[in-house]
Design a protein around this motif. Structure first.
Motif, PDB file in Angstrom:
ATOM      1  N   THR B  25       0.839  -1.210   0.000  1.00  0.00           N
ATOM      2  CA  THR B  25       0.000   0.000   0.000  1.00  0.00           C
ATOM      3  C   THR B  25       0.865   1.248   0.000  1.00  0.00           C
ATOM      4  O   THR B  25       0.668   2.165  -0.804  1.00  0.00           O
ATOM      5  CB  THR B  25      -0.903   0.008   1.255  1.00  0.00           C
ATOM      6  OG1 THR B  25      -1.734  -1.145   1.231  1.00  0.00           O
ATOM      7  CG2 THR B  25      -1.766   1.262   1.306  1.00  0.00           C
ATOM      8  N   LEU B  26       1.833   1.261   0.918  1.00  0.00           N
ATOM      9  CA  LEU B  26       2.675   2.448   1.077  1.00  0.00           C
ATOM     10  C   LEU B  26       3.455   2.740  -0.208  1.00  0.00           C
ATOM     11  O   LEU B  26       3.676   3.898  -0.566  1.00  0.00           O
ATOM     12  CB  LEU B  26       3.617   2.255   2.267  1.00  0.00           C
ATOM     13  CG  LEU B  26       4.425   3.478   2.678  1.00  0.00           C
ATOM     14  CD1 LEU B  26       3.536   4.688   2.939  1.00  0.00           C
ATOM     15  CD2 LEU B  26       5.245   3.161   3.930  1.00  0.00           C
ATOM     16  N   ARG B  27       3.843   1.680  -0.893  1.00  0.00           N
ATOM     17  CA  ARG B  27       4.555   1.857  -2.162  1.00  0.00           C
ATOM     18  C   ARG B  27       3.700   2.695  -3.126  1.00  0.00           C
ATOM     19  O   ARG B  27       4.187   3.651  -3.724  1.00  0.00           O
ATOM     20  CB  ARG B  27       4.851   0.480  -2.756  1.00  0.00           C
ATOM     21  CG  ARG B  27       5.635   0.510  -4.019  1.00  0.00           C
ATOM     22  CD  ARG B  27       6.080  -0.897  -4.420  1.00  0.00           C
ATOM     23  NE  ARG B  27       6.632  -0.867  -5.768  1.00  0.00           N
ATOM     24  CZ  ARG B  27       6.211  -1.655  -6.759  1.00  0.00           C
ATOM     25  NH1 ARG B  27       5.254  -2.532  -6.566  1.00  0.00           N
ATOM     26  NH2 ARG B  27       6.754  -1.552  -7.947  1.00  0.00           N
ATOM     27  N   TYR B  28       2.419   2.360  -3.223  1.00  0.00           N
ATOM     28  CA  TYR B  28       1.529   3.110  -4.128  1.00  0.00           C
ATOM     29  C   TYR B  28       1.224   4.500  -3.576  1.00  0.00           C
ATOM     30  O   TYR B  28       1.112   5.465  -4.329  1.00  0.00           O
ATOM     31  CB  TYR B  28       0.233   2.337  -4.369  1.00  0.00           C
ATOM     32  CG  TYR B  28       0.447   1.084  -5.185  1.00  0.00           C
ATOM     33  CD1 TYR B  28       0.929   1.175  -6.493  1.00  0.00           C
ATOM     34  CD2 TYR B  28       0.188  -0.178  -4.656  1.00  0.00           C
ATOM     35  CE1 TYR B  28       1.149   0.026  -7.247  1.00  0.00           C
ATOM     36  CE2 TYR B  28       0.403  -1.326  -5.399  1.00  0.00           C
ATOM     37  CZ  TYR B  28       0.885  -1.218  -6.698  1.00  0.00           C
ATOM     38  OH  TYR B  28       1.102  -2.339  -7.436  1.00  0.00           O
ATOM     39  N   VAL B  29       1.064   4.588  -2.257  1.00  0.00           N
ATOM     40  CA  VAL B  29       0.776   5.892  -1.643  1.00  0.00           C
ATOM     41  C   VAL B  29       1.885   6.876  -1.988  1.00  0.00           C
ATOM     42  O   VAL B  29       1.632   8.013  -2.395  1.00  0.00           O
ATOM     43  CB  VAL B  29       0.623   5.758  -0.107  1.00  0.00           C
ATOM     44  CG1 VAL B  29       0.629   7.128   0.573  1.00  0.00           C
ATOM     45  CG2 VAL B  29      -0.645   4.982   0.241  1.00  0.00           C
ATOM     46  N   LEU B  30       3.132   6.438  -1.843  1.00  0.00           N
ATOM     47  CA  LEU B  30       4.257   7.350  -2.080  1.00  0.00           C
ATOM     48  C   LEU B  30       4.440   7.649  -3.563  1.00  0.00           C
ATOM     49  O   LEU B  30       4.847   8.749  -3.934  1.00  0.00           O
ATOM     50  CB  LEU B  30       5.540   6.785  -1.461  1.00  0.00           C
ATOM     51  CG  LEU B  30       5.515   6.736   0.078  1.00  0.00           C
ATOM     52  CD1 LEU B  30       6.780   6.089   0.621  1.00  0.00           C
ATOM     53  CD2 LEU B  30       5.331   8.124   0.685  1.00  0.00           C
ATOM     54  N   LYS B  31       4.111   6.689  -4.407  1.00  0.00           N
ATOM     55  CA  LYS B  31       4.149   6.969  -5.854  1.00  0.00           C
ATOM     56  C   LYS B  31       3.139   8.070  -6.185  1.00  0.00           C
ATOM     57  O   LYS B  31       3.400   8.942  -7.012  1.00  0.00           O
ATOM     58  CB  LYS B  31       3.821   5.705  -6.655  1.00  0.00           C
ATOM     59  CG  LYS B  31       4.991   4.735  -6.810  1.00  0.00           C
ATOM     60  CD  LYS B  31       4.503   3.425  -7.406  1.00  0.00           C
ATOM     61  CE  LYS B  31       5.633   2.419  -7.591  1.00  0.00           C
ATOM     62  NZ  LYS B  31       6.476   2.692  -8.774  1.00  0.00           N
ATOM     63  N   ALA B  32       1.987   8.014  -5.547  1.00  0.00           N
ATOM     64  CA  ALA B  32       0.961   9.037  -5.800  1.00  0.00           C
ATOM     65  C   ALA B  32       1.368  10.377  -5.202  1.00  0.00           C
ATOM     66  O   ALA B  32       1.090  11.432  -5.764  1.00  0.00           O
ATOM     67  CB  ALA B  32      -0.379   8.575  -5.222  1.00  0.00           C
ATOM     68  N   ALA B  33       2.024  10.330  -4.042  1.00  0.00           N
ATOM     69  CA  ALA B  33       2.329  11.569  -3.317  1.00  0.00           C
ATOM     70  C   ALA B  33       3.564  12.270  -3.877  1.00  0.00           C
ATOM     71  O   ALA B  33       3.627  13.503  -3.894  1.00  0.00           O
ATOM     72  CB  ALA B  33       2.528  11.265  -1.836  1.00  0.00           C
TER      73      ALA B  33
END
Lengths: 369, 293
Positions: B25-33
């Motif tokens: 999840t965090l991997r995608y969160v940071l890609k988005a952020a």
């Protein structure tokens, strides 16, 4: 500018002058007036700060931590139960080396509910890594709050500072107050480890024993270095604004045979007691401790000490007495536990403690026969 | 739909368990952020999986903070950045214990104050970091180390508690549907004021599933209606496309429960209760989307 103010209003005026970027605040008697006054300053546009009306003291200290780590100045104020509710975060603020300044209006802890002066709240935070000052007048509350920001933010310190003032007997009484134009007395805050998105780092990451130990030693190293920084801040304050402070506030101590040692407003009562005793031929002096942490060197050799303790470590003894005894093992002390829960302690009472002193004994005023 | 960027902000040396969907999840969160982001992390698995000082596997600043304190820390940070005129994203990344239980007071306060931040709760339905004790997010019937006979209370309805704060943006997601998750994080960060995303994060050791099953179990959660994907923008609810089909024709709940060791031996009556809760939740969401409530 010469004016009159309560202790609380004096603290608020000093905070306004220090220009923090963020103030996080939660009300608690008898501190509330400080954060109300700051809210008024902010609303009126007299203070350019972000005011965060948090839902608890735990969050007040945490919001200051969150603000401080970005490199901006932050402030909060609390008292009693509020201070204890944020206890965990006091350790966090010191451990994270954040120069947060907080006013703590000293008040007893429940149960039962008691809103009056006692030092147990601050004493119970003794080992959190905060510098702690105790003040005795409205002017001193103002001046010490200003100095607190300069001391906390010194890059050789970078530790949080608590300014303690007694509930009601100082927080709510009016005295004259001379406010100052601080100019560059408090330099801009420079936090070497502030968050930088261009240089990402982990803060408070899992830390093994060796590094943890090293970080704790660095806090103590800063504490040991702090007396020179505090003295410098006090001397510079005296040079610019004309009022001189030190680790203790001493009244007729030089030739005294017996010293009344106290903290906070009891120290002002003690000075009157000294005048009474001197008229009776007793060579008394008053030594009011201003720095509680770091605990200062005291010139007490060869004198009887009557130590007034407004807080107690159950199963051991008075907390101020304990600090003196553990540094000066040979000290001759009559330990008087007095003023708990706002108990009235007059200068006549203090003079009586001195007249009737029983060295190396403890006395609970109003309880012991 | 925008492509998910190739930049990585989680390095490969985290100490996460195999199949950990929280780090996915965090991997995608940071890609988005993106890089102008600070993470605030209370005590949870993510506190540990960053690595040990002086190393960190995360390529954005991470501020670790005490268990109950994440949202308050983000409040201070968000206001401080605003005072400097900075637009840095402040994202709380917290587990279910730090959100639903010990951290809910600070969270509620931060939402009520309109704090400009994104709070993400990755929900593995127990205290994972301490070895799977029950939390307020543990579903009824699930065995944890403190509910060895299966939990007797229902999962706390966090989303409706958050909804009561009337925040500008609220959503649910799961990394089993990464594009949906990615888009929701993007939307949340583009929305001023508080945003909240509740992520179902299947946990191989805690849920007693094989480590290569965590994404499949996340999909089953959605297909059975156990986890409904939706978003609410300024009070307007829309069911997200992966859940639309599931709401018309749900896969049998037993398909989701039977693959998880934590539900072993669950009674028929508990399954019925879970089933009823799913039906009630779906019916309420459908009504809200249709503007009927």
């Amino acid at each position: 500018m010469l004016t009159v103010a309560t202790g609380n209003k004096a603290v608020a005026a000093a905070v306004k002058a220090a220009k923090p970027a963020v103030v996080a605040a939660y009300p608690i008697t008898p501190q509330t007036e400080i954060v109300e006054q700051i809210a008024e300053y902010v609303t009126a546009g007299e203070m350019d700060a972000r005011y965060i009306p948090v839902e608890s003291e735990h969050s007040a200290m945490t919001a200051c931590i969150g603000a401080s780590i970005t490199g901006v100045r932050s402030f909060t104020a609390t008292s009693s139960q509020g201070l204890l509710y944020m206890h965990e975060m006091l350790h966090w603020a010191a451990g994270a080396r954040l120069p947060i300044v907080m006013a703590n209006v000293n008040r007893a802890l429940g149960p039962g509910w008691n809103v009056w002066a006692e030092h147990t709240d601050a004493f119970s935070q003794r080992d959190t890594g905060w510098l702690q000052f105790f003040v005795s007048t409205v002017q001193e509350a103002y001046d010490t709050t200003l100095m607190a920001f300069r001391i906390a933010e010194d890059t050789g310190i970078l530790l949080p500072v608590m300014v303690n003032l007694d509930g009601f007997v100082l927080s709510h009484i009016m005295q004259s107050l001379e406010t100052v134009e601080i100019g560059d007395y408090i330099p801009p805050m420079v936090l070497p480890h502030k968050i930088d998105v261009d240089n990402p780092a982990g803060y408070g990451t899992l830390t093994g024993p060796n590094d943890h130990f090293k970080f704790r030693w660095e806090i103590e190293r800063a504490m040991r270095h702090s007396p020179s920084v505090i003295r410098d801040a006090e001397e510079e304050f005296a040079r610019r604004f004309g009022r001189k402070y030190g680790p203790t506030d001493e009244y007729l101590c030089d030739d005294a045979d017996v010293l009344i040692v106290s903290m906070g407003t009891l120290g002002k009562e003690a000075e009157v007691a000294v005048d009474i005793l001197r008229k009776e031929g007793v060579k008394a002096g008053s030594m009011r401790i201003r720095w509680f942490r770091p605990f200062p060197e005291l010139d007490i050799r060869g004198r009887d000490l009557v130590v007034l303790d407004r807080g107690y470590s159950f199963g051991f003894g008075g907390v101020l007495t304990d600090s003196i005894k553990s540094r000066y093992r040979d000290a001759s002390i009559f330990s008087v536990v007095a003023g708990l829960g706002g108990q009235e302690v007059t200068y006549d009472d203090i003079a009586e403690f001195v007249r009737n002193r029983r060295m190396n004994e403890e006395y609970w005023f109003g309880v012991d026969a | 739909m925008a492509e998910i960027p190739k930049e990585e902000y989680l390095e490969k040396c985290t100490t996460a368990c195999a199949g950990c969907t929280s780090s996915l999840t965090l991997r995608y969160v940071l890609k988005a952020a993106g890089p102008d982001t600070v993470l605030v992390v209370p005590a949870c698995c993510t506190s540990i999986l960053q690595g040990i000082y002086p190393n960190t596997a995360f390529n954005v600043p991470v501020y670790n903070i005490a268990f109950a304190a994440a949202a308050a820390c983000a409040s201070g940070m968000s206001e401080a950045f605003a005072s400097m005129g900075k637009k840095t994203n402040v994202i709380v990344y917290a587990g279910d214990g730090g959100t639903i239980d010990i951290g809910i007071q600070a969270l509620s306060g931060a939402l009520e104050r309109g704090t400009d931040f994104l709070y993400i709760c990755y929900d593995n339905e127990a205290y994972g970091n301490t070895g799977m004790q029950r939390s307020g997010a543990t579903p009824m019937g699930a065995r944890t180390t403190t509910t060895p006979g299966g939990k007797t209370n229902a999962k706390k309805d966090l989303d409706r508690i958050i909804a009561a704060h009337n925040i500008p943006y609220q959503a649910t997601a799961t990394p089993a549907y990464p594009k949906d998750l990615y888009e929701k994080v993007k939307t949340a960060l583009a929305t001023p004021g508080p945003s909240f995303i509740h992520i179902l994060a299947p946990c191989p050791p805690g849920w007693r599933i094989a480590s290569d099953m965590s994404v499949a179990v996340g999909k089953l959660a959605v297909k059975t209606g156990s986890w409904v994907l939706w978003e609410r923008k300024y009070g307007e609810l829309s069911i997200s496309s992966p859940s639309k089909g599931a709401m018309k024709k749900r896969a049998p709940l037993r398909d989701y429960l039977s693959v998880q060791g934590r539900f072993k031996g669950i009674s028929d009556s508990t399954v019925n209760e879970l089933e009823q809760a799913i039906e009630k939740n779906i019916a309420q969401l459908a009504k809200e989307e249709a503007g009927e409530c």
